[in-house]
Structures are given as structure tokens and as C-alpha cells.
Design a protein around this motif. Structure first.
Motif, PDB file in Angstrom:
ATOM      1  N   TYR A  91       0.847  -1.196   0.000  1.00 39.38           N
ATOM      2  CA  TYR A  91       0.000   0.000   0.000  1.00 39.38           C
ATOM      3  C   TYR A  91       0.883   1.247   0.000  1.00 39.38           C
ATOM      4  O   TYR A  91       2.079   1.194   0.301  1.00 39.38           O
ATOM      5  CB  TYR A  91      -0.927   0.008   1.222  1.00 39.38           C
ATOM      6  N   GLY A  92       0.267   2.375  -0.339  1.00 41.66           N
ATOM      7  CA  GLY A  92       0.924   3.669  -0.220  1.00 41.66           C
ATOM      8  C   GLY A  92       0.185   4.529   0.785  1.00 41.66           C
ATOM      9  O   GLY A  92      -1.009   4.330   1.047  1.00 41.66           O
ATOM     10  N   ASP A  93       0.875   5.503   1.361  1.00 43.80           N
ATOM     11  CA  ASP A  93       0.253   6.371   2.360  1.00 43.80           C
ATOM     12  C   ASP A  93      -0.823   7.260   1.739  1.00 43.80           C
ATOM     13  O   ASP A  93      -0.982   7.310   0.518  1.00 43.80           O
ATOM     14  CB  ASP A  93       1.317   7.223   3.047  1.00 43.80           C
ATOM     15  N   ASN A  94      -1.532   7.964   2.622  1.00 45.90           N
ATOM     16  CA  ASN A  94      -2.738   8.714   2.248  1.00 45.90           C
ATOM     17  C   ASN A  94      -3.727   7.754   1.585  1.00 45.90           C
ATOM     18  O   ASN A  94      -4.284   8.025   0.521  1.00 45.90           O
ATOM     19  CB  ASN A  94      -2.412   9.876   1.318  1.00 45.90           C
ATOM     20  N   TRP A  95      -3.937   6.642   2.257  1.00 48.00           N
ATOM     21  CA  TRP A  95      -4.774   5.540   1.746  1.00 48.00           C
ATOM     22  C   TRP A  95      -6.162   6.042   1.385  1.00 48.00           C
ATOM     23  O   TRP A  95      -6.747   6.845   2.114  1.00 48.00           O
ATOM     24  CB  TRP A  95      -4.861   4.465   2.833  1.00 48.00           C
ATOM     25  N   PRO A  96      -6.759   5.540   0.272  1.00 49.23           N
ATOM     26  CA  PRO A  96      -6.161   4.628  -0.720  1.00 49.23           C
ATOM     27  C   PRO A  96      -5.705   5.331  -1.995  1.00 49.23           C
ATOM     28  O   PRO A  96      -5.731   4.755  -3.066  1.00 49.23           O
ATOM     29  CB  PRO A  96      -7.334   3.701  -1.012  1.00 49.23           C
ATOM     30  N   THR A  97      -5.300   6.614  -1.877  1.00 49.01           N
ATOM     31  CA  THR A  97      -4.962   7.366  -3.079  1.00 49.01           C
ATOM     32  C   THR A  97      -3.704   6.836  -3.769  1.00 49.01           C
ATOM     33  O   THR A  97      -3.485   7.130  -4.946  1.00 49.01           O
ATOM     34  CB  THR A  97      -4.778   8.856  -2.755  1.00 49.01           C
ATOM     35  N   ASN A  98      -2.880   6.090  -3.051  1.00 48.94           N
ATOM     36  CA  ASN A  98      -1.723   5.437  -3.658  1.00 48.94           C
ATOM     37  C   ASN A  98      -1.923   3.929  -3.769  1.00 48.94           C
ATOM     38  O   ASN A  98      -0.977   3.185  -4.008  1.00 48.94           O
ATOM     39  CB  ASN A  98      -0.449   5.753  -2.870  1.00 48.94           C
ATOM     40  N   GLY A  99      -3.162   3.503  -3.573  1.00 47.22           N
ATOM     41  CA  GLY A  99      -3.514   2.113  -3.809  1.00 47.22           C
ATOM     42  C   GLY A  99      -3.191   1.165  -2.669  1.00 47.22           C
ATOM     43  O   GLY A  99      -2.436   1.481  -1.751  1.00 47.22           O
ATOM     44  N   GLU A 100      -3.806   0.005  -2.755  1.00 43.39           N
ATOM     45  CA  GLU A 100      -3.536  -1.128  -1.863  1.00 43.39           C
ATOM     46  C   GLU A 100      -3.778  -2.393  -2.661  1.00 43.39           C
ATOM     47  O   GLU A 100      -4.772  -2.501  -3.389  1.00 43.39           O
ATOM     48  CB  GLU A 100      -4.465  -1.103  -0.643  1.00 43.39           C
ATOM     49  N   ILE A 101      -2.860  -3.342  -2.547  1.00 39.48           N
ATOM     50  CA  ILE A 101      -3.021  -4.642  -3.204  1.00 39.48           C
ATOM     51  C   ILE A 101      -2.885  -5.722  -2.139  1.00 39.48           C
ATOM     52  O   ILE A 101      -1.855  -5.835  -1.483  1.00 39.48           O
ATOM     53  CB  ILE A 101      -1.960  -4.863  -4.305  1.00 39.48           C
ATOM     54  N   TYR A 120      -8.468   1.386  -4.399  1.00 39.47           N
ATOM     55  CA  TYR A 120      -7.939   2.633  -4.946  1.00 39.47           C
ATOM     56  C   TYR A 120      -8.993   3.723  -4.813  1.00 39.47           C
ATOM     57  O   TYR A 120     -10.196   3.457  -4.927  1.00 39.47           O
ATOM     58  CB  TYR A 120      -7.557   2.489  -6.427  1.00 39.47           C
ATOM     59  N   GLY A 121      -8.546   4.955  -4.575  1.00 36.51           N
ATOM     60  CA  GLY A 121      -9.452   6.088  -4.509  1.00 36.51           C
ATOM     61  C   GLY A 121      -8.723   7.377  -4.845  1.00 36.51           C
ATOM     62  O   GLY A 121      -7.497   7.441  -4.795  1.00 36.51           O
ATOM     63  N   THR A 122      -9.474   8.403  -5.173  1.00 32.28           N
ATOM     64  CA  THR A 122      -8.880   9.703  -5.482  1.00 32.28           C
ATOM     65  C   THR A 122      -8.862  10.624  -4.270  1.00 32.28           C
ATOM     66  O   THR A 122      -8.232  11.676  -4.295  1.00 32.28           O
ATOM     67  CB  THR A 122      -9.663  10.385  -6.620  1.00 32.28           C
ATOM     68  N   GLN A 123      -9.559  10.213  -3.203  1.00 29.38           N
ATOM     69  CA  GLN A 123      -9.570  10.971  -1.962  1.00 29.38           C
ATOM     70  C   GLN A 123      -9.264  10.047  -0.800  1.00 29.38           C
ATOM     71  O   GLN A 123      -9.565   8.854  -0.836  1.00 29.38           O
ATOM     72  CB  GLN A 123     -10.939  11.612  -1.731  1.00 29.38           C
ATOM     73  N   SER A 124      -8.681  10.603   0.236  1.00 32.69           N
ATOM     74  CA  SER A 124      -8.332   9.822   1.411  1.00 32.69           C
ATOM     75  C   SER A 124      -9.554   9.160   2.031  1.00 32.69           C
ATOM     76  O   SER A 124     -10.622   9.784   2.149  1.00 32.69           O
ATOM     77  CB  SER A 124      -7.655  10.734   2.439  1.00 32.69           C
ATOM     78  N   ASP A 125      -9.405   7.884   2.401  1.00 31.80           N
ATOM     79  CA  ASP A 125     -10.440   7.097   3.085  1.00 31.80           C
ATOM     80  C   ASP A 125     -11.678   6.834   2.231  1.00 31.80           C
ATOM     81  O   ASP A 125     -12.728   6.478   2.754  1.00 31.80           O
ATOM     82  CB  ASP A 125     -10.872   7.773   4.396  1.00 31.80           C
ATOM     83  N   GLN A 126     -11.556   6.972   0.897  1.00 30.74           N
ATOM     84  CA  GLN A 126     -12.687   6.676   0.008  1.00 30.74           C
ATOM     85  C   GLN A 126     -12.230   5.705  -1.072  1.00 30.74           C
ATOM     86  O   GLN A 126     -11.535   6.088  -2.008  1.00 30.74           O
ATOM     87  CB  GLN A 126     -13.230   7.961  -0.621  1.00 30.74           C
ATOM     88  N   ASN A 127     -12.623   4.439  -0.927  1.00 31.06           N
ATOM     89  CA  ASN A 127     -12.244   3.411  -1.890  1.00 31.06           C
ATOM     90  C   ASN A 127     -13.259   3.359  -3.024  1.00 31.06           C
ATOM     91  O   ASN A 127     -14.456   3.233  -2.798  1.00 31.06           O
ATOM     92  CB  ASN A 127     -12.169   2.052  -1.192  1.00 31.06           C
TER      93      ASN A 127
END
Length: 223
Positions: A91-101, A120-127
Motif C-alpha cells: 500500500y501507499g500512504d494517504n490511503w487509498p490514493t496510492n492504492g492497496e493490493i 484505490y481512490g482519489t480521496q483519502s479514506d474513500q475506496n
């Protein structure tokens, strides 16, 4: 609560091979107080009924170029026990704007079943990538036997493998949005939580011999 205590996270000798060492992530039933989340994210004090551990890579990875590829592989024996939630993921920080696999998520009381997923999301805490998780059933136990879990991450696909065999491939959706997003590799063992419909501590017995995630090795290949 995750800790760095050797009670929860340690490297020890492999009992089946004196020349080999392995990483142990162990859940312990004990009452402690600590930060609600990572100290740098949310240090609000909270009471916990269990301790466990989480370990992350310092390097971060993503496929580069049109033919770039990242392969993440680990040999793991999963923990047994209701409430045990082991995971091998990135994953990347500022989840999920940098994704999680999620290469692997499992429940300790289901020794022949685990899940793959991505977020994945374009805003923090919104998948935005909903309903892309896949539960897989195995013919051999994941808690009694060692298995090799693998992800091949490219621009167009997430290919998941178990013991060298392709078992799940995810394409389309937001898969291409993950490329260029730097992610760190993570191993952890959570206890309870939403994956188990938020059970109380009394509903998680954590019997002797349960709650021990064993990791033989972890490898990352970048093309």
C-alpha cells in the motif's frame, strides 16, 4: 495493538532446518493501552485486548514504463485460530490514493480459504474499487503447510499465484490507476476487526499454538 516487542515479532531458528531462520508474527491476548493507529497517523490512546505485529519494507515499488513489472513473493505458513487475520499486502500512504493490493488475507478458522483484493481512490479514506475481492479455496491447509503467495503487478493486470500456479487475475476497473503509485510491502497479523464482524475479545479464545504467522522468506523482483 501492534508492537515491536520480541514477544510479537522475532526471527528464530526453523525447527525443521537448523541452517534456516524464519520470521514469527505472534498474537498475544493481553490488555494494553497504546496509540489508536500508527503513532504518526493517530496517536489517540486506546485500550486493546490483544497485541500483535506489523512489519513494512523501507523500499517502495511500482511498475515503470509500458512493460514494467513488479513481482512480490513470500513463503508463509498462516496462523490458526478464530479471529486471526494474517495479511501479505502492499500500500501507499494517504490511503487509498496510492492504492492497496492484498496478495493474501485470511481467517485463521478457515484453513483452506483466503482472499485477494485491491483498493484505490482519489480521496483519502474513500475506496472506489468495490466488489473486486476474490475468495479462493485450496485443497491443502494454509495453516498446517507452507505455501508460496505471489503477485505479478503490471500496467494492465494484477496476477495472483499460489505455489507457482495462477489462481486469480484482476484487470480493468482501477487496476491501471495503481501504476506509478509507490507502495511498500507489508506483513501483519490483525486480530478480530470487521473481517470477523467485529467480535468481542471473549469471542476470540486464542488457544495454545494459535495466532502464530510464520514467514520463511520475502522477495521482490522489479523489471
Amino acid at each position: 495493538m501492534y508492537t515491536a516487542s520480541p514477544t510479537n515479532l522475532t526471527v528464530t531458528q526453523d525447527p525443521d532446518n537448523a541452517a534456516n531462520s524464519m520470521l514469527l508474527i505472534k498474537a498475544v491476548k493481553e490488555q494494553v493501552t497504546g496509540p489508536k493507529y500508527r503513532q504518526d497517523v493517530d496517536a489517540t490512546p486506546k485500550n486493546f485486548d490483544f497485541t500483535s505485529a506489523r512489519i513494512e519494507s523501507k523500499p517502495m515499488f511500482t511498475p515503470n514504463g509500458p512493460n514494467g513489472q513488479v513481482r512480490m513473493v513470500a513463503r508463509i505458513k498462516l496462523p490458526s485460530g478464530y479471529g486471526m487475520w494474517p495479511a501479505f499486502w502492499s500500500y501507499g500512504d494517504n490511503w487509498p490514493t496510492n492504492g492497496e493490493i492484498d496478495i493474501l488475507e485470511a481467517r485463521g478458522n478457515e484453513p483452506n480459504k483466503y482472499q485477494t483484493n485491491y483498493l484505490y481512490g482519489t480521496q483519502s479514506d474513500q475506496n472506489l474499487a468495490g466488489n473486486v475481492g476474490t475468495f479462493l479455496t485450496t485443497s491443502t491447509s494454509l495453516t498446517d503447510c507452507w505455501h508460496v503467495y505471489e503477485l505479478i503487478w503490471t500496467r494492465k493486470a494484477l496476477t495472483f499465484m499460489l505455489d507457482g500456479q495462477v489462481i486469480d487475475t484482476k484487470t480493468g476497473g482501477y487496476v491501471s490507476n495503481l501504476v506509478g503509485k509507490l507502495e511498500k510491502l507489508t506483513l501483519n497479523q490483525a486480530v478480530g476487526g470487521d473481517f470477523f464482524y467485529a467480535p468481542t475479545a471473549s469471542q476470540i479464545p486464542l488457544n495454545a499454538g494459535e495466532g502464530i504467522m510464520q514467514v520463511d522468506w520475502v522477495r521482490v523482483y522489479v523489471k
